[in-house]
Enzyme design. Structure first.
Site, mmCIF file in Angstrom:
data_model
loop_
_atom_site.group_PDB
_atom_site.id
_atom_site.type_symbol
_atom_site.label_atom_id
_atom_site.label_comp_id
_atom_site.label_asym_id
_atom_site.label_seq_id
_atom_site.Cartn_x
_atom_site.Cartn_y
_atom_site.Cartn_z
ATOM 1 N N SER A 17 -16.522 -7.862 12.072
ATOM 2 C CA SER A 17 -16.535 -6.594 11.317
ATOM 3 C C SER A 17 -17.942 -6.000 11.274
ATOM 4 O O SER A 17 -18.102 -4.774 11.291
ATOM 5 C CB SER A 17 -15.965 -6.783 9.907
ATOM 6 O OG SER A 17 -16.841 -7.500 9.084
ATOM 7 N N ASN A 18 -18.960 -6.847 11.222
ATOM 8 C CA ASN A 18 -20.324 -6.307 11.300
ATOM 9 C C ASN A 18 -20.603 -5.735 12.685
ATOM 10 O O ASN A 18 -21.290 -4.720 12.820
ATOM 11 C CB ASN A 18 -21.348 -7.387 10.950
ATOM 12 C CG ASN A 18 -21.526 -7.515 9.448
ATOM 13 O OD1 ASN A 18 -22.087 -6.622 8.807
ATOM 14 N ND2 ASN A 18 -21.032 -8.605 8.883
ATOM 15 N N ARG A 69 -27.467 -28.571 22.667
ATOM 16 C CA ARG A 69 -27.826 -27.210 22.258
ATOM 17 C C ARG A 69 -28.709 -26.519 23.301
ATOM 18 O O ARG A 69 -28.560 -25.332 23.561
ATOM 19 C CB ARG A 69 -28.575 -27.237 20.915
ATOM 20 C CG ARG A 69 -27.676 -27.507 19.754
ATOM 21 C CD ARG A 69 -28.402 -27.372 18.426
ATOM 22 N NE ARG A 69 -27.575 -27.917 17.368
ATOM 23 C CZ ARG A 69 -26.607 -27.236 16.749
ATOM 24 N NH1 ARG A 69 -26.376 -25.985 17.047
ATOM 25 N NH2 ARG A 69 -25.878 -27.808 15.818
ATOM 26 N N ASN A 111 -30.670 -11.407 11.655
ATOM 27 C CA ASN A 111 -29.431 -11.997 11.151
ATOM 28 C C ASN A 111 -29.010 -11.255 9.898
ATOM 29 O O ASN A 111 -29.845 -10.689 9.198
ATOM 30 C CB ASN A 111 -29.679 -13.476 10.814
ATOM 31 C CG ASN A 111 -28.432 -14.172 10.297
ATOM 32 O OD1 ASN A 111 -27.338 -14.010 10.857
ATOM 33 N ND2 ASN A 111 -28.563 -14.932 9.220
ATOM 34 N N HIS A 113 -26.964 -11.979 6.282
ATOM 35 C CA HIS A 113 -26.521 -13.097 5.450
ATOM 36 C C HIS A 113 -25.926 -12.550 4.153
ATOM 37 O O HIS A 113 -26.509 -11.651 3.544
ATOM 38 C CB HIS A 113 -27.719 -14.015 5.149
ATOM 39 C CG HIS A 113 -27.335 -15.213 4.339
ATOM 40 N ND1 HIS A 113 -26.682 -16.297 4.880
ATOM 41 C CD2 HIS A 113 -27.476 -15.480 3.020
ATOM 42 C CE1 HIS A 113 -26.448 -17.186 3.935
ATOM 43 N NE2 HIS A 113 -26.919 -16.714 2.801
ATOM 44 N N ASP A 149 -31.573 -19.357 7.567
ATOM 45 C CA ASP A 149 -31.575 -18.271 6.579
ATOM 46 C C ASP A 149 -32.957 -18.016 5.985
ATOM 47 O O ASP A 149 -33.081 -17.590 4.833
ATOM 48 C CB ASP A 149 -30.519 -18.533 5.478
ATOM 49 C CG ASP A 149 -29.120 -18.571 6.058
ATOM 50 O OD1 ASP A 149 -28.855 -17.841 7.036
ATOM 51 O OD2 ASP A 149 -28.278 -19.340 5.567
ATOM 52 N N GLU A 178 -22.787 -5.049 3.699
ATOM 53 C CA GLU A 178 -23.288 -5.582 4.982
ATOM 54 C C GLU A 178 -23.154 -4.524 6.068
ATOM 55 O O GLU A 178 -24.074 -4.300 6.874
ATOM 56 C CB GLU A 178 -22.509 -6.838 5.389
ATOM 57 C CG GLU A 178 -22.744 -8.036 4.484
ATOM 58 C CD GLU A 178 -22.009 -9.270 4.988
ATOM 59 O OE1 GLU A 178 -21.958 -9.496 6.207
ATOM 60 O OE2 GLU A 178 -21.473 -10.021 4.148
HETATM 61 C C1 GRF Z 1 -20.588 -12.002 7.390
HETATM 62 O O1 GRF Z 1 -20.312 -12.206 6.028
HETATM 63 C C2 GRF Z 1 -22.026 -12.293 7.685
HETATM 64 O O2 GRF Z 1 -22.881 -11.962 6.628
HETATM 65 C C3 GRF Z 1 -22.031 -13.778 7.900
HETATM 66 O O3 GRF Z 1 -20.831 -14.035 8.591
HETATM 67 C C4 GRF Z 1 -19.876 -13.030 8.269
HETATM 68 C C5 GRF Z 1 -19.418 -12.430 9.566
HETATM 69 O O4 GRF Z 1 -18.378 -11.513 9.387
HETATM 70 N N1 GRF Z 1 -23.213 -14.200 8.587
HETATM 71 P P1 GRF Z 1 -17.918 -10.561 10.563
HETATM 72 O O5 GRF Z 1 -17.529 -11.446 11.726
HETATM 73 O O6 GRF Z 1 -19.055 -9.662 10.897
HETATM 74 O O7 GRF Z 1 -16.747 -9.810 10.024
#
Ligand code: GRF
Length: 219
Positions: A17-18, A69, A111, A113, A149, A178
């Site tokens: 979603s982000n 990794r 990032n 968070h 973080d 976000e």
């Molecule tokens: C979000 O809450 C972000 O802050 C965290 O993971 C989640 C990812 O959500 N790091 P999406 O996949 O962007 O919907």
């Protein structure tokens, strides 16, 4: 369309979603960054479909295919570089990155968070915010450092915690914020308005706060 837009690669592991918020922002005329590639470590991540639907090239680098990794990150890094990436945005990317990778992308890796860092690092942030009884939680966009973080904070948005909240209702309100602040952070960086000074990110030409505003800095 701007000629020289910042080339952004987004790393995801899930619903994205982000990522969608970043895609929507990048489609707006005048937005100073373009998403050149979306990469997932999980082949089934639904965010990949969102990217394809928007015509953005995608790649899958399944971490499970690599013995450690470092070998995973070597291939990831190749995918990122071959797209001409200038900035990487982690958007729900659920792999810890090694110090070697993070240092190689220092101040070019951000990032998001779901808490007001440095409070509530790690997972289950909303449950822990409710348990702690904080009146405000929120979300943070920050430069990535090797420790999880941590890193200079670029933008935060504060979200009030309500007595009737459970982790889901709180997460939903934070998620809306976000979506607002991730593209704001990318825009500030692309406009050359973010300078890192030690552990702090300094924003040039910061808008003056209006009383009651909960996003800092403002657009
Ligand atoms: C979000 O809450 C972000 O802050 C965290 O993971 C989640 C990812 O959500 N790091 P999406 O996949 O962007 O919907």
């Amino acid at each position: 369309m701007l000629a020289d837009r910042l080339k952004l690669t987004v790393l995801i592991s899930g619903r994205g979603s982000n990522l969608k918020a970043l895609i929507d922002a990048s489609l707006a005329p005048g937005f100073p960054a373009e998403i050149v590639r979306v990469i997932s470590n999980i082949p089934e991540a639904s965010g990949l479909e969102r990217a394809s639907a928007a015509g953005i090239p995608t790649a899958v680098v399944p971490h499970k295919d690599y013995p450690d990794r470092e070998s995973f990150e070597t291939v990831l890094d190749q995918e990122i570089r071959s797209a001409g990436t200038e900035l990487i945005a982690l958007a729900g990317f659920m792999r810890l990155l090694t110090k070697g990778f993070v240092d190689a992308w220092r101040n070019r890796l951000i990032n998001i968070h779901p808490s007001l860092l440095p409070a509530f690092k790690g997972l289950h942030t909303h449950e822990r915010a409710l348990e702690a009884g904080v009146r405000y939680t929120g979300c943070t966009v920050h430069y990535v450092r090797p420790a999880m973080d941590e890193g200079p904070i670029i933008v935060q948005s504060a979200v009030p915690v309500l007595s009737r909240d459970d982790a889901d209702t709180l997460a939903a309100r934070v998620l809306t914020q976000e979506h607002a602040i991730y593209s704001l952070a990318v825009r500030l960086i692309a406009e050359g308005r973010v300078r890192v000074d030690g552990d702090r990110a300094i924003i040039d030409d910061e808008n003056i706060q209006v009383p009651g505003a909960t996003i800092n800095p403002l657009a």
